[in-house]
Design an enzyme around this catalytic site. Structure first.
Site, PDB file in Angstrom:
ATOM      1  N   HIS A  99     -33.176 -35.150  22.163  1.00 54.24           N
ATOM      2  CA  HIS A  99     -33.972 -34.067  20.613  1.00 54.24           C
ATOM      3  C   HIS A  99     -33.563 -33.204  19.978  1.00 54.24           C
ATOM      4  O   HIS A  99     -32.650 -32.333  20.431  1.00 54.24           O
ATOM      5  CB  HIS A  99     -34.997 -33.839  21.731  1.00 54.24           C
ATOM      6  N   CYS A 158     -34.812 -41.036  21.627  1.00 58.01           N
ATOM      7  CA  CYS A 158     -35.304 -40.847  22.929  1.00 58.01           C
ATOM      8  C   CYS A 158     -35.778 -42.437  23.213  1.00 58.01           C
ATOM      9  O   CYS A 158     -35.880 -43.593  23.058  1.00 58.01           O
ATOM     10  CB  CYS A 158     -36.355 -39.660  23.148  1.00 58.01           C
TER      11      CYS A 158
END
Length: 505
Positions: free
Chosen positions: A446, A345
Site C-alpha cells: 500500500h 492487496c
C-alpha cells in the site's frame, strides 16, 4: 501531565478529523508536543504503527499494530510516529452487521454489532490507559469523538464520547457544521439530549465549514448561547484544501469527482468493503490522470486505460460483488483489447485463480474463483501481516515507502515474474506478480504511488505524461495552510486555557 481537550460532533461528518488534524499542526507550530487520540474508530482505511500490544512472533520479531487513517494524518500533523495508543480500539467492518475488533494491535475477533455493544465497557480500561500514556509524553492531547456525541441509545456503553469524557474527566468542545444547514437545531438538540453533568462538561461550540458573513450568522450564535449557556468559540471558514488530504470513510468517495481534461483514464470498481482507498490519492492528484470510481449498477467504461482493483476488508465478498455486477466481463474485455489491470492487496488476490478460506476468516469457509488473470492462488489465514516499507525497487530503480496490511498468503508460478524487487536493510526480495506481457500486475504494498519517482516511472510506462508533483510536500503544505487558517479563525490561546489534565473517576 499534558492538558487534554475533546472535540465531539453534533453528528457524523462535521469535519472532526480534519479540525483535530489542523489543531494538531497549529499547536505543534507553537512549540508544543501534541498527540492525537480517538478511543474507538470504525474504518477500513488504516495505517501501520510502530508499536503493538500483540506478543512477538515465534522468531522474536515484534508485531506492528494499526490505527485509523485519520489518526495517522493527525500524527503526521504532530510530527509523531503512529502509535496504537492514538486509536486503541479499531473496528474494521466486514459486513453491514459485523466488524473485526482490533485492540492496540491485537485482533480480538469478529463481533456482530449487538455483540460488540456487550463487550465495549471491557475495553474502557485500555482506552483510558492509552490516553494517560499519551498525556505522560506530551503537552497537549487532542481527542476526537466519534459520530454524534449525543446519541442516547449508545450512551450506556459509550467509550469514545461522553462515556470517556466522564470516565477521564475531560473538557469537551462541540463541533457542528454550517455548509448543509441545521447548525442551530443540532446544537440545541445535543444540549437537550445530554444530562446536566454532560452539559456542564461542554466548554463551548465551534461552527465548521462556514461560508458567508459572520454578522449575518451572529443572531443564530446568540440564540444558541442563550439557550445552552455555551459560548461560541469561533467560525471555521470553508477550507478548500480538505479534499487534498486522505479521507477515512469510504462515504467520502460519494463526493469525489473524476479529474477533468484528457489524460490517462484509470477506473476503479466501487466495492462495498473497499479499504485503504487513499492508495489512489496520489494518482488522482496528477494533472494528467483521470481517476473514476465506478458505482454498482454501472459498467466499467470501455475507454479506460487501466482498471485498478483496490484493497478490501472482505475480499471474497467483494469479489462476489464484482461478479454480480458483471464487472468481471468488463475486465476480461478490457484485457483482450490491450488494457492494463492493477491489483492492490485484496485486488491483487482477486487477479489469481482462486481465493481459499479454509478457516472461515472472512465468513463461511470455502473457495471463491478469482479472475484468472495471473497464475496464482491465495489462502486466507488468521495471521495478519503488518509491515512498514522503506526500500528501493530494483526494477524501476526508484525508492518506495509504504506498508503491508493483509491476511493471506499468495503462491504460484506468476510470482516468478514479480512486479517489484524490493531492496532494503534486510536484503532483497520479490514482491507481487506481473504477467508476461506486462499488462497485468499487482502486489501487497500500500502507498507505493505516493513515492514520486515510482509514480512517474509507472505513469510514463503507460504512456502518460508525468508531472512535477511532490505528493508528500503537497500534504504538508495543505496541513500548514489549514493550521494558518485556524490561527486566524480561532482563539487558540483560549482553547489552550480550556484544555485540562485528565483525571480518573
Amino acid at each position: 501531565m499534558a492538558r487534554v481537550l475533546m472535540i465531539q460532533g453534533t453528528n457524523a461528518d462535521v469535519g472532526k478529523s480534519l479540525v483535530v488534524a489542523g489543531l494538531c499542526r497549529a499547536f505543534t507550530r507553537r512549540g508544543l508536543t501534541v498527540r492525537p487520540f480517538k478511543a474507538q474508530n470504525m474504518s477500513n482505511n488504516a495505517a501501520v504503527t510502530v508499536d503493538s500490544d500483540a506478543p512477538p512472533r515465534a522468531d522474536g520479531t515484534p508485531v506492528r499494530g494499526e490505527i485509523g487513517r485519520a489518526q495517522a494524518l493527525q500524527a503526521l500533523a504532530c510530527g509523531a510516529p503512529n502509535s496504537v495508543h492514538m486509536n486503541p480500539v479499531l473496528l474494521k467492518p466486514q459486513s453491514d452487521m459485523d466488524s473485526q475488533v482490533v485492540q492496540r494491535g491485537r485482533v480480538l475477533g469478529t463481533w456482530s454489532a449487538a455483540g460488540y455493544q456487550t463487550m465495549k465497557t471491557d475495553l474502557l480500561p485500555a482506552v483510558v490507559d492509552s490516553l494517560h500514556r499519551l498525556a505522560a509524553e506530551s503537552d497537549l492531547v487532542l481527542i476526537e469523538g466519534a459520530g454524534c456525541g449525543s446519541e442516547r441509545y449508545l450512551r450506556a456503553r459509550d467509550i469514545t464520547n461522553m462515556g470517556l469524557a466522564e470516565a477521564a474527566d475531560i473538557p469537551v468542545i462541540l463541533l457542528g457544521e454550517d455548509a448543509r444547514g441545521g447548525i442551530t437545531a443540532s446544537v440545541l438538540g445535543s444540549h437537550q439530549l445530554w444530562t446536566t453533568s454532560e452539559r456542564a462538561r461542554v466548554q463551548g461550540y465551534l461552527v465548521n465549514r462556514f461560508r458567508g458573513d459572520p454578522a449575518v450568522f451572529a443572531p443564530a450564535a446568540e440564540d444558541m448561547t442563550r439557550a445552552t449557556g455555551w459560548p461560541n468559540l469561533g467560525l471555521i471558514r470553508w477550507f478548500d484544501g480538505a479534499a487534498r488530504l486522505a479521507q477515512e470513510d469510504s462515504l467520502a468517495l460519494d463526493q469525489q469527482h473524476s479529474s477533468s481534461g484528457p489524460g490517462l483514464r484509470i477506473v476503479v470498481p466501487r466495492l462495498p468493503r473497499v479499504a485503504n482507498f487513499d492508495d489512489l490519492d496520489p494518482l488522482a492528484a496528477e494533472p494528467g490522470v483521470d481517476v473514476r470510481w465506478i458505482p454498482p449498477g454501472q459498467p466499467l467504461p470501455r475507454d479506460a486505460d487501466v482498471v485498478l482493483l483496490p484493497g478490501s476488508k472482505a475480499t471474497r465478498s467483494d469479489l462476489e460483488c464484482l461478479y454480480r455486477e458483471g464487472w468481471h466481463h468488463d475486465i476480461h474485455t478490457h484485457v483482450r483489447h490491450g488494457g492494463h489491470v492493477v491489483g492492490l492487496c485484496a485486488g491483487y488476490q482477486m487477479l489469481g485463480r482462486v481465493i481459499r478460506d479454509p478457516e472461515g476468516i472472512e465468513g463461511p469457509a470455502g473457495d471463491t474463483p478469482g479472475l484468472g488473470l495471473l497464475d496464482m492462488e491465495t489462502t486466507l489465514t488468521g495471521d495478519k501481516r503488518l509491515l512498514d516499507l522503506d526500500a528501493r525497487d530494483r526494477l524501476s530503480g526508484e525508492a518506495l515507502t509504504g506498508y503491508e496490511m493483509h491476511m493471506g498468503r499468495t503462491a504460484g508460478p506468476a510470482l516468478e515474474t514479480p512486479w517489484l524487487i524490493l531492496e532494503d536493510t534486510e536484503g532483497t526480495r520479490p514482491e507481487g506478480a506481473r504477467s508476461a506481457n506486462g499488462r497485468i500486475m499487482g502486489g501487497y504494498v500500500h502507498g507505493l504511488f505516493a513515492a514520486d519517482g515510482f509514480r512517474r516511472h509507472w505513469l510514463e510506462g503507460l504512456g502518460a505524461r508525468s508531472s512535477s508533483l511532490h505528493y508528500a510536500q503537497r500534504v504538508e503544505a495543505t496541513l500548514h495552510a489549514f493550521a494558518e487558517q485556524l490561527e486566524e479563525d480561532l482563539d487558540l490561546d483560549r482553547l489552550w486555557e480550556l484544555a485540562q489534565p485528565p483525571g480518573l473517576k
